[in-house]
Scaffold this motif. Structure first.
Motif, PDB file in Angstrom:
ATOM      1  N   THR A   1       0.837  -1.195   0.000  1.00 55.31           N
ATOM      2  CA  THR A   1       0.000   0.000   0.000  1.00 55.31           C
ATOM      3  C   THR A   1       0.874   1.247   0.000  1.00 55.31           C
ATOM      4  O   THR A   1       1.838   1.325   0.753  1.00 55.31           O
ATOM      5  CB  THR A   1      -0.878   0.030   1.250  1.00 55.31           C
ATOM      6  N   THR A  95      -5.921   3.218 -10.431  1.00 57.31           N
ATOM      7  CA  THR A  95      -7.124   2.389 -10.326  1.00 57.31           C
ATOM      8  C   THR A  95      -8.308   3.151  -9.748  1.00 57.31           C
ATOM      9  O   THR A  95      -9.353   2.576  -9.503  1.00 57.31           O
ATOM     10  CB  THR A  95      -6.848   1.196  -9.393  1.00 57.31           C
ATOM     11  N   LYS A  97      -8.532   4.298  -6.793  1.00 59.63           N
ATOM     12  CA  LYS A  97      -8.568   4.153  -5.341  1.00 59.63           C
ATOM     13  C   LYS A  97      -7.878   5.366  -4.700  1.00 59.63           C
ATOM     14  O   LYS A  97      -6.847   5.825  -5.172  1.00 59.63           O
ATOM     15  CB  LYS A  97      -7.828   2.882  -4.948  1.00 59.63           C
ATOM     16  N   LEU A  98      -8.472   5.871  -3.624  1.00 62.28           N
ATOM     17  CA  LEU A  98      -7.900   7.020  -2.918  1.00 62.28           C
ATOM     18  C   LEU A  98      -7.047   6.556  -1.744  1.00 62.28           C
ATOM     19  O   LEU A  98      -7.493   5.739  -0.938  1.00 62.28           O
ATOM     20  CB  LEU A  98      -9.016   7.914  -2.385  1.00 62.28           C
ATOM     21  N   PHE A 100      -5.265   8.041   1.605  1.00 64.77           N
ATOM     22  CA  PHE A 100      -5.271   9.213   2.460  1.00 64.77           C
ATOM     23  C   PHE A 100      -3.944   9.407   3.169  1.00 64.77           C
ATOM     24  O   PHE A 100      -3.267   8.436   3.520  1.00 64.77           O
ATOM     25  CB  PHE A 100      -6.389   9.117   3.497  1.00 64.77           C
ATOM     26  N   GLY A 101      -3.606  10.666   3.386  1.00 63.42           N
ATOM     27  CA  GLY A 101      -2.430  11.014   4.149  1.00 63.42           C
ATOM     28  C   GLY A 101      -2.667  10.844   5.638  1.00 63.42           C
ATOM     29  O   GLY A 101      -3.785  10.571   6.093  1.00 63.42           O
ATOM     30  N   THR A 102      -1.608  11.044   6.400  1.00 63.23           N
ATOM     31  CA  THR A 102      -1.641  10.824   7.848  1.00 63.23           C
ATOM     32  C   THR A 102      -2.315  11.967   8.601  1.00 63.23           C
ATOM     33  O   THR A 102      -2.635  11.820   9.762  1.00 63.23           O
ATOM     34  CB  THR A 102      -0.219  10.620   8.378  1.00 63.23           C
TER      35      THR A 102
ATOM     36  N   TYR B  35     -14.229   3.508   6.073  1.00 63.88           N
ATOM     37  CA  TYR B  35     -12.881   3.799   6.554  1.00 63.88           C
ATOM     38  C   TYR B  35     -12.872   3.736   8.077  1.00 63.88           C
ATOM     39  O   TYR B  35     -13.882   3.990   8.727  1.00 63.88           O
ATOM     40  CB  TYR B  35     -12.455   5.212   6.159  1.00 63.88           C
ATOM     41  N   GLY B  40      -2.889   9.863  13.785  1.00 63.70           N
ATOM     42  CA  GLY B  40      -1.575   9.630  13.196  1.00 63.70           C
ATOM     43  C   GLY B  40      -1.546   8.646  12.047  1.00 63.70           C
ATOM     44  O   GLY B  40      -0.509   8.475  11.400  1.00 63.70           O
ATOM     45  N   LEU B  41      -2.687   8.002  11.789  1.00 66.37           N
ATOM     46  CA  LEU B  41      -2.741   7.002  10.706  1.00 66.37           C
ATOM     47  C   LEU B  41      -3.636   7.443   9.556  1.00 66.37           C
ATOM     48  O   LEU B  41      -3.761   6.727   8.564  1.00 66.37           O
ATOM     49  CB  LEU B  41      -3.244   5.659  11.256  1.00 66.37           C
ATOM     50  N   GLY B  42      -4.264   8.592   9.680  1.00 63.93           N
ATOM     51  CA  GLY B  42      -5.158   9.045   8.616  1.00 63.93           C
ATOM     52  C   GLY B  42      -6.384   8.163   8.522  1.00 63.93           C
ATOM     53  O   GLY B  42      -6.846   7.584   9.505  1.00 63.93           O
ATOM     54  N   LEU B  43      -6.910   8.045   7.303  1.00 69.71           N
ATOM     55  CA  LEU B  43      -8.059   7.180   7.043  1.00 69.71           C
ATOM     56  C   LEU B  43      -7.576   5.925   6.330  1.00 69.71           C
ATOM     57  O   LEU B  43      -6.862   6.001   5.329  1.00 69.71           O
ATOM     58  CB  LEU B  43      -9.075   7.893   6.150  1.00 69.71           C
ATOM     59  N   TYR B  50     -18.658  -0.950  -5.425  1.00 68.60           N
ATOM     60  CA  TYR B  50     -18.896  -0.173  -6.641  1.00 68.60           C
ATOM     61  C   TYR B  50     -20.358  -0.228  -7.083  1.00 68.60           C
ATOM     62  O   TYR B  50     -20.789   0.563  -7.908  1.00 68.60           O
ATOM     63  CB  TYR B  50     -18.017  -0.665  -7.787  1.00 68.60           C
ATOM     64  N   ASP B  59      -7.669  -1.974   2.503  1.00 65.40           N
ATOM     65  CA  ASP B  59      -6.331  -2.241   3.033  1.00 65.40           C
ATOM     66  C   ASP B  59      -6.340  -3.006   4.353  1.00 65.40           C
ATOM     67  O   ASP B  59      -5.371  -3.674   4.687  1.00 65.40           O
ATOM     68  CB  ASP B  59      -5.580  -0.923   3.223  1.00 65.40           C
ATOM     69  N   ARG B  94     -19.561   8.175  -3.277  1.00 66.69           N
ATOM     70  CA  ARG B  94     -19.006   8.920  -4.401  1.00 66.69           C
ATOM     71  C   ARG B  94     -19.782   8.542  -5.644  1.00 66.69           C
ATOM     72  O   ARG B  94     -20.157   7.374  -5.813  1.00 66.69           O
ATOM     73  CB  ARG B  94     -17.524   8.567  -4.567  1.00 66.69           C
ATOM     74  N   PHE B  98     -14.076   7.689 -11.679  1.00 70.88           N
ATOM     75  CA  PHE B  98     -13.229   7.990 -12.822  1.00 70.88           C
ATOM     76  C   PHE B  98     -13.280   9.443 -13.287  1.00 70.88           C
ATOM     77  O   PHE B  98     -12.846   9.762 -14.364  1.00 70.88           O
ATOM     78  CB  PHE B  98     -13.575   7.038 -13.975  1.00 70.88           C
TER      79      PHE B  98
END
Lengths: 110, 114
Positions: A1, A95, A97-98, A100-102, B35, B40-43, B50, B59, B94, B98
């Protein structure tokens, strides 16, 4: 990832100061979005940048997408208490897919 | 305006319980996401969908499952809650993936597992 690192993680400043938040990755993104999240709410989209080198302005906020589309920055001029919140960048992979940042938590004191 | 509604703002559950988190969107969006948000880990993406009856692992899918029987509703299921699943859970929708469509988020469910 893929990972999107944001810096700084925390920022506490006085009203009227300027600040910059950075969003960095080793990977290329097709586009990048910035969101702001206020306490008790979900993130809300601020801007989408698509082209390498693109600069977009939203009032006192300036967003830039890196030339190589691997990084982005958010600059706030003359910060106000209403800018307080968690800022999140999100890169779109090929693809769609988003990732995300921290996150950067900003506190602006009057 | 798009509205994404999460059924609970706060939940407290015991270890081992089966937990359902519900999410409804009112804009006929194709894509829906779950999500979890930790400091500190975001989302981090758990699962996404879909279309109706379609689901894809994100993930961090371990310990979770999802259900999308109707287009507007996307449910997250914790089969047997554990303390490491204590977190803020955010649902999003969403229009499509695309055209750089934005994610529209609910206000989150803060789950505590004791």
């Amino acid at each position: 990832t893929q990972l999107l690192e944001q810096s700084p993680q925390f920022l506490s400043i006085q009203e009227g100061e300027n600040l910059t938040v950075y969003c960095n990755s080793s990977s290329v993104f097709s586009s990048l979005q910035w969101y702001r999240q206020e306490p008790g709410e979900g993130p809300v989209l601020l801007v989408t940048v698509v082209t390498g080198g693109e600069v977009k302005k939203l009032k006192r906020l300036t967003f830039q997408f890196g030339d190589a589309r691997k990084d982005s920055s958010l600059h706030i001029t003359a910060a106000q208490p209403g800018d307080t919140g968690l800022y999140l960048c999100a890169g779109a992979e090929i693809t769609d897919k988003l990732i995300f940042g921290t996150g950067t938590r900003l506190q602006v004191f009057p | 305006d798009v509205k994404v509604t999460q059924s609970s703002r706060y939940l407290v559950k015991r270890t081992g319980e089966k937990v359902f988190l519900e999410c409804v969107q009112d804009m006929d969006h194709e894509n829906m996401f779950w999500y979890r948000q930790d400091p500190g880990l975001g989302l981090r993406l758990i699962y996404f969908s879909y279309d109706v009856k379609m689901k894809e692992k994100g993930d961090i899918p371990e310990g979770y499952s999802v259900s999308r029987e109707k287009k507007e509703r996307f449910s997250l299921i914790l089969e047997s809650a554990s303390t490491n699943q204590t977190s803020m859970y955010l649902c999003a929708s969403r229009r499509t993936g695309f055209d750089n469509s934005p994610l529209h988020f609910g206000n989150g469910t803060r789950l505590t597992v004791t």
